[in-house]
Design a protein around this motif. Sequence first.
Motif, mmCIF file in Angstrom:
data_model
loop_
_atom_site.group_PDB
_atom_site.id
_atom_site.type_symbol
_atom_site.label_atom_id
_atom_site.label_comp_id
_atom_site.label_asym_id
_atom_site.label_seq_id
_atom_site.Cartn_x
_atom_site.Cartn_y
_atom_site.Cartn_z
ATOM 1 N N SER A 116 0.830 -1.204 0.000
ATOM 2 C CA SER A 116 0.000 0.000 0.000
ATOM 3 C C SER A 116 0.865 1.255 0.000
ATOM 4 O O SER A 116 0.585 2.225 -0.718
ATOM 5 C CB SER A 116 -0.927 -0.007 1.221
ATOM 6 N N SER A 117 1.927 1.223 0.815
ATOM 7 C CA SER A 117 2.840 2.372 0.846
ATOM 8 C C SER A 117 3.539 2.551 -0.493
ATOM 9 O O SER A 117 3.694 3.692 -0.984
ATOM 10 C CB SER A 117 3.870 2.184 1.957
ATOM 11 N N ASP A 118 3.947 1.432 -1.107
ATOM 12 C CA ASP A 118 4.624 1.524 -2.402
ATOM 13 C C ASP A 118 3.683 2.052 -3.485
ATOM 14 O O ASP A 118 4.096 2.845 -4.351
ATOM 15 C CB ASP A 118 5.166 0.151 -2.811
ATOM 16 N N VAL A 119 2.418 1.608 -3.441
ATOM 17 C CA VAL A 119 1.452 2.093 -4.428
ATOM 18 C C VAL A 119 1.255 3.595 -4.278
ATOM 19 O O VAL A 119 1.233 4.350 -5.264
ATOM 20 C CB VAL A 119 0.120 1.340 -4.279
ATOM 21 N N ALA A 120 1.109 4.056 -3.023
ATOM 22 C CA ALA A 120 0.972 5.493 -2.796
ATOM 23 C C ALA A 120 2.207 6.246 -3.276
ATOM 24 O O ALA A 120 2.107 7.336 -3.860
ATOM 25 C CB ALA A 120 0.735 5.756 -1.309
ATOM 26 N N HIS A 121 3.380 5.631 -3.056
ATOM 27 C CA HIS A 121 4.640 6.256 -3.497
ATOM 28 C C HIS A 121 4.695 6.330 -5.026
ATOM 29 O O HIS A 121 5.104 7.357 -5.598
ATOM 30 C CB HIS A 121 5.816 5.445 -2.961
ATOM 31 N N THR B 81 3.846 10.881 -7.748
ATOM 32 C CA THR B 81 4.437 11.709 -8.797
ATOM 33 C C THR B 81 3.525 11.848 -10.019
ATOM 34 O O THR B 81 3.299 12.975 -10.496
ATOM 35 C CB THR B 81 5.808 11.148 -9.206
ATOM 36 N N PRO B 82 2.961 10.756 -10.565
ATOM 37 C CA PRO B 82 2.047 10.938 -11.718
ATOM 38 C C PRO B 82 0.833 11.786 -11.380
ATOM 39 O O PRO B 82 0.395 12.596 -12.211
ATOM 40 C CB PRO B 82 1.648 9.495 -12.065
ATOM 41 N N LEU B 83 0.287 11.639 -10.178
ATOM 42 C CA LEU B 83 -0.870 12.457 -9.804
ATOM 43 C C LEU B 83 -0.468 13.933 -9.673
ATOM 44 O O LEU B 83 -1.239 14.828 -10.044
ATOM 45 C CB LEU B 83 -1.464 11.948 -8.494
ATOM 46 N N THR B 84 0.730 14.174 -9.139
ATOM 47 C CA THR B 84 1.199 15.560 -9.039
ATOM 48 C C THR B 84 1.361 16.171 -10.421
ATOM 49 O O THR B 84 0.972 17.335 -10.665
ATOM 50 C CB THR B 84 2.527 15.598 -8.273
ATOM 51 N N ARG B 85 1.927 15.411 -11.334
ATOM 52 C CA ARG B 85 2.085 15.909 -12.704
ATOM 53 C C ARG B 85 0.729 16.163 -13.358
ATOM 54 O O ARG B 85 0.537 17.172 -14.053
ATOM 55 C CB ARG B 85 2.882 14.914 -13.524
ATOM 56 N N LEU B 86 -0.203 15.238 -13.140
ATOM 57 C CA LEU B 86 -1.539 15.434 -13.709
ATOM 58 C C LEU B 86 -2.180 16.695 -13.146
ATOM 59 O O LEU B 86 -2.813 17.471 -13.884
ATOM 60 C CB LEU B 86 -2.401 14.206 -13.414
ATOM 61 N N HIS B 87 -2.023 16.906 -11.850
ATOM 62 C CA HIS B 87 -2.567 18.107 -11.228
ATOM 63 C C HIS B 87 -1.932 19.357 -11.827
ATOM 64 O O HIS B 87 -2.627 20.365 -12.103
ATOM 65 C CB HIS B 87 -2.320 18.043 -9.716
ATOM 66 N N ASN B 88 -0.622 19.331 -12.020
ATOM 67 C CA ASN B 88 0.064 20.492 -12.606
ATOM 68 C C ASN B 88 -0.402 20.752 -14.040
ATOM 69 O O ASN B 88 -0.596 21.917 -14.442
ATOM 70 C CB ASN B 88 1.574 20.272 -12.585
ATOM 71 N N ARG C 70 -3.475 8.437 -18.810
ATOM 72 C CA ARG C 70 -3.237 7.120 -19.385
ATOM 73 C C ARG C 70 -2.061 6.428 -18.689
ATOM 74 O O ARG C 70 -2.065 5.209 -18.493
ATOM 75 C CB ARG C 70 -2.982 7.244 -20.890
ATOM 76 N N GLU C 71 -1.067 7.223 -18.316
ATOM 77 C CA GLU C 71 0.062 6.651 -17.584
ATOM 78 C C GLU C 71 -0.386 6.095 -16.237
ATOM 79 O O GLU C 71 0.076 5.019 -15.811
ATOM 80 C CB GLU C 71 1.144 7.709 -17.379
ATOM 81 N N LEU C 72 -1.295 6.802 -15.571
ATOM 82 C CA LEU C 72 -1.828 6.302 -14.303
ATOM 83 C C LEU C 72 -2.570 4.988 -14.506
ATOM 84 O O LEU C 72 -2.437 4.046 -13.710
ATOM 85 C CB LEU C 72 -2.764 7.338 -13.675
ATOM 86 N N LEU C 73 -3.368 4.911 -15.566
ATOM 87 C CA LEU C 73 -4.072 3.660 -15.857
ATOM 88 C C LEU C 73 -3.078 2.538 -16.132
ATOM 89 O O LEU C 73 -3.285 1.388 -15.713
ATOM 90 C CB LEU C 73 -5.015 3.853 -17.043
ATOM 91 N N ASP C 74 -1.999 2.853 -16.827
ATOM 92 C CA ASP C 74 -0.972 1.841 -17.088
ATOM 93 C C ASP C 74 -0.320 1.377 -15.785
ATOM 94 O O ASP C 74 0.021 0.195 -15.630
ATOM 95 C CB ASP C 74 0.087 2.405 -18.031
ATOM 96 N N ILE C 75 -0.142 2.318 -14.840
ATOM 97 C CA ILE C 75 0.455 1.937 -13.554
ATOM 98 C C ILE C 75 -0.464 0.968 -12.817
ATOM 99 O O ILE C 75 -0.011 -0.045 -12.267
ATOM 100 C CB ILE C 75 0.729 3.190 -12.703
ATOM 101 N N PHE C 76 -1.751 1.258 -12.805
ATOM 102 C CA PHE C 76 -2.692 0.344 -12.152
ATOM 103 C C PHE C 76 -2.680 -1.019 -12.828
ATOM 104 O O PHE C 76 -2.719 -2.063 -12.163
ATOM 105 C CB PHE C 76 -4.106 0.932 -12.176
ATOM 106 N N GLY C 77 -2.632 -1.017 -14.162
ATOM 107 C CA GLY C 77 -2.554 -2.301 -14.861
ATOM 108 C C GLY C 77 -1.283 -3.050 -14.529
ATOM 109 O O GLY C 77 -1.287 -4.282 -14.380
ATOM 110 N N ALA C 78 -0.185 -2.322 -14.376
ATOM 111 C CA ALA C 78 1.085 -2.963 -14.031
ATOM 112 C C ALA C 78 1.025 -3.571 -12.639
ATOM 113 O O ALA C 78 1.546 -4.674 -12.394
ATOM 114 C CB ALA C 78 2.221 -1.948 -14.119
ATOM 115 N N LEU C 79 0.386 -2.862 -11.715
ATOM 116 C CA LEU C 79 0.257 -3.407 -10.358
ATOM 117 C C LEU C 79 -0.542 -4.703 -10.364
ATOM 118 O O LEU C 79 -0.219 -5.661 -9.645
ATOM 119 C CB LEU C 79 -0.408 -2.374 -9.447
#
Length: 285
Positions: free
Chosen positions: A142-147, A151-158, A184-193
Motif C-alpha cells: 500500500s505504501s509503495d502504491v501510494a509512493h 508523482t504521476p498524480l502531481t504531474r496530472l494536477h500540474n 493514461r500513464e496512471l491507468l498503465d500503472i494500475f494495470g502494471a500493479l
Amino acid sequence: MAGALDATAPTLPGYLELLHYRRDGEHRIAQALTTRLPDSSRLVVAADREVIDEMDATLLKLFAGAFGVMLLLGIGGAWLVGAVTRARLSRIDRTALAIIDGDLARRMPLTGAGDEFDRVSATLNRMLDRIGGLMDNLRQVSSDVAHDLRTPLTRLHNRLDEALSARDVDDKRQAIEAAAAQSRELLDIFGALLRIAEVEALSPRAHFQDLPLNQLVEELVDTYRPDMEASGHLLVTAIAPAIWTTGDRRLLQQLVTNLLDNALRHTPRERRFASSWSVTTPLLA
C-alpha cells in the motif's frame, strides 16, 4: 448304591451337572459321575454344589465390586481429562477471540509438554506468523502504491492547473493533451500493479514479450530529463544499443520509473547531481 443319597440314579453313564436329590428333607443339587460296573450295576459319585455356588457368589461379588471401582475410576478419569481439555481449549478460544478483536500480536499458549495441544498451538502460531508477514507485506505494498502514484498524480494536477490558467487556446489544448497522457500513464500503472500480482502468483505470463530494453530506457530518460533539469539535477546515461529482453513492458517501465523518481526525490536540490547509469544486461528475463 453306597451312602445316603436320596436321589434317582441316572440311567445313562457319564457326567451330570445337575443331579437333584434330597437331604434332611431339603431339595438340593449335586454334580454326579455315573459309571456302569461289570455286573451291570451303577456307581454314582456325587458332590454337593453348595460350595461351588458359594464360590460363584463370592466371585460375582468380587466382579461386581471390581466393576464398580473401575466404573468410578473411568468416570473420574473422563471428568479429569474433560476438565483439562476444556481448560486448554478455553485458553486457545480466548486467544483466538483476542486475535479476532484486533490483537494480532497474540499467540496460542504453549505448556511445553509437547502433546497434541502444543503441536496444534505451534502450527497455529506459525500460521499467525505467516499471516502477520502477509499483513506487513500488504502495508508495504500500500505504501509503495501510494509512493508510485504520488508523482504521476502531481504531474496530472500540474497539467490541469496549466490548462486552467492558460489563456491561449493552443496552450490550453496542449496542457489538456498532456493531462490526458498523464491519466493514461496512471491507468498503465494500475494495470502494471495488477500484473505484478499475476506474476507473483505464477499465473500464465501472457503479457511477456520480446522488447528492446535500451529503447524503453531511452524513452523514460527523455521523459524525466526536463524534470531533472528543472530541479537543478543533471541526468547522464550510458545505454548500450540493441539490448533485448523478455518481460512485461509496463512492469519494466515501472521499475525504471521508480529508480528515476527516487533519484529525483532524494537528491538535494541545492546540489547538482550527475548520475551515470549503464544498462548492458537484461533486467528481467
